[in-house]
Enzyme design. Structure first.
Site, PDB file in Angstrom:
ATOM      1  NE  ARG A 168      -3.601   0.802   2.092  1.00 13.44           N
ATOM      2  CZ  ARG A 168      -4.813   1.105   2.715  1.00 13.44           C
ATOM      3  NH1 ARG A 168      -5.053   2.235   3.488  1.00 13.44           N
ATOM      4  NH2 ARG A 168      -5.971   0.435   2.169  1.00 13.44           N
ATOM      5  CG  HIS A 206      -8.512   0.341  -2.524  1.00 15.61           C
ATOM      6  ND1 HIS A 206      -7.642  -0.712  -1.885  1.00 15.61           N
ATOM      7  CD2 HIS A 206      -9.015   0.747  -1.427  1.00 15.61           C
ATOM      8  CE1 HIS A 206      -7.747  -1.003  -0.784  1.00 15.61           C
ATOM      9  NE2 HIS A 206      -8.838   0.092  -0.393  1.00 15.61           N
ATOM     10  CD  GLN A 242     -13.091  -0.924  -0.048  1.00 23.14           C
ATOM     11  OE1 GLN A 242     -12.145  -0.796   0.773  1.00 23.14           O
ATOM     12  NE2 GLN A 242     -14.233  -1.483   0.184  1.00 23.14           N
ATOM     13  CG  ASP A 291     -13.221   7.035  -0.833  1.00 24.06           C
ATOM     14  OD1 ASP A 291     -13.184   6.959   0.258  1.00 24.06           O
ATOM     15  OD2 ASP A 291     -12.232   7.216  -1.884  1.00 24.06           O
ATOM     16  CB  CYS A 315     -14.090   2.176   0.574  1.00 25.94           C
ATOM     17  SG  CYS A 315     -13.616   3.740   0.504  1.00 25.94           S
ATOM     18  NE  ARG A 373     -11.005  -4.050   1.499  1.00 22.16           N
ATOM     19  CZ  ARG A 373      -9.822  -3.281   1.549  1.00 22.16           C
ATOM     20  NH1 ARG A 373     -10.340  -2.278   2.453  1.00 22.16           N
ATOM     21  NH2 ARG A 373      -8.785  -3.773   1.012  1.00 22.16           N
TER      22      ARG A 373
END
Ligand code: CP
Ligand code: NVA
Length: 312
Positions: A106, A133, A136, A228, A269, A297
């Site tokens: 990440r 991402h 996700q 988001d 998310c 997740r």
């Protein structure tokens, strides 16, 4: 389906059938875990978790998913390793590839995660970059499938920063999986034309539609509204500008009313900045599904590790 040895850097690299397989595998692993059955697909595997940016869900999902399957995860935070200070990405990748069986990354640039994959020689999983991402999206789509029983034909509206990692990845995933996808954002925050054009080619195959809109009218008919944060990690200095631009796109009861549907759900998310992209009231109304998404997740990330690295 054999995904052994593959990296997971962006959904662009995965076919709709492969994405569906990962979602179904996650559902299977989730069901098993609920029955108290964990596996040993990652027995003897050591996994490096590199984090240049903070994380609650992604870090926990990789850690728990790996341990559940008998593997060993090792957290390597940005202050813990030489990457970016004293050592190049290429050298770090070659060292880690000699010791670990898989690497999660990440951080900031997509180029870094791609270099790690190129030089390490082991599967590398993108746990978020500025651009994408992808893990996700698997959790989001598992949640949609659990709720609606299908993905194809759903209408998903993403309201907010339409050119961030989530918007990009949702557009790729939706256009591949036959979900009608709308970006609802001011024109200044629409996704890059090159990515839109690419996703149009996926949408043609899956027979879905991509719409870019700046009027809340576009929420009409949405099965799910997704939002988001307005400032992604690393963009904190843009807060004032973004609040000004995005205030009309807040997910609140007025926007939900624009769907003209009773059964629209709201996804996020997380982490959420309540009062910005979503009101506290709407967040709480949909908290069950939002926290299912968070739980998913773990099951989906476990599926990615098991499919690409596991002894299956
Ligand atoms: N959704 C998500 O990636 O959360 P974290 O930043 O906590 O990992
Ligand atoms: N767009 C957000 C996603 C967090 C999971 C960020 O990059 O900070």
């Amino acid at each position: 389906m054999n995904l052994k040895g593959r990296s997971f850097l962006t959904l662009k690299d995965y076919t709709p059938e492969e994405i569906a397989y990962l979602i179904d595998l996650a559902a299977e692993l989730k069901e098993k875990k609920k029955q108290g059955i964990t596996g040993n697909h990652l027995k003897g595997k050591n996994i490096a978790l590199i984090f240049e940016k903070p994380s609650t869900r992604t870090r926990s999902a990789f850690t728990v998913g790996c341990v559940d399957e008998g593997g060993h995860p090792e957290y390597l935070g940005k202050e813990d390793i030489q990457l970016g200070h004293k050592e190049s990405v290429e050298d770090t990748a070659r060292v880690l590839g000699r010791m670990y069986d898989g690497i999660e990354f990440r951080g900031f640039t997509q180029e870094t995660v791609e270099k790690l994959a190129k030089y390490s020689g082991v599967p590398v999983w993108n746990g978020l970059t500025d651009t994408y991402h992808p893990t996700q999206i698997l959790a989001d789509f598992l949640t949609l499938k659990e709720h609606f029983g299908k993905l194809k034909g759903l209408k998903l509206v993403y309201a907010g920063d339409g050119r961030n990692n989530m918007a990009n990845s949702l557009m790729i995933g939706s256009s591949k999986m036959g979900i009608d996808f709308t970006i609802l954002a001011p024109k200044a925050l629409w996704p890059g034309q090159k990515l839109v054009d690419l996703c149009q080619t996926y949408a043609k195959v899956s027979k879905s539609r991509i719409t870019l809109a700046d009027s809340p009218d576009a929420a009409e008919g949405a099965d799910a509204i997704y939002t988001d944060v307005w400032c992604s990690m690393g963009e904190e200095e843009k807060a004032a500008e973004r609040i000004k631009l995005l205030k009309p796109y807040q997910v609140n009861h007025q926007l939900l009313a624009r769907t003209n549907k009773e059964d629209t759900i709201v996804l996020h998310c997380l982490p959420a900045v309540k009062g910005n992209e979503i009101t506290e009231e709407v967040f709480e109304r949909f908290s069950d599904v939002i926290f299912d998404q968070a739980e998913n997740r773990m099951h989906t990330i476990k599926a990615v590790m098991v499919a690409t690295l596991g002894n299956m």
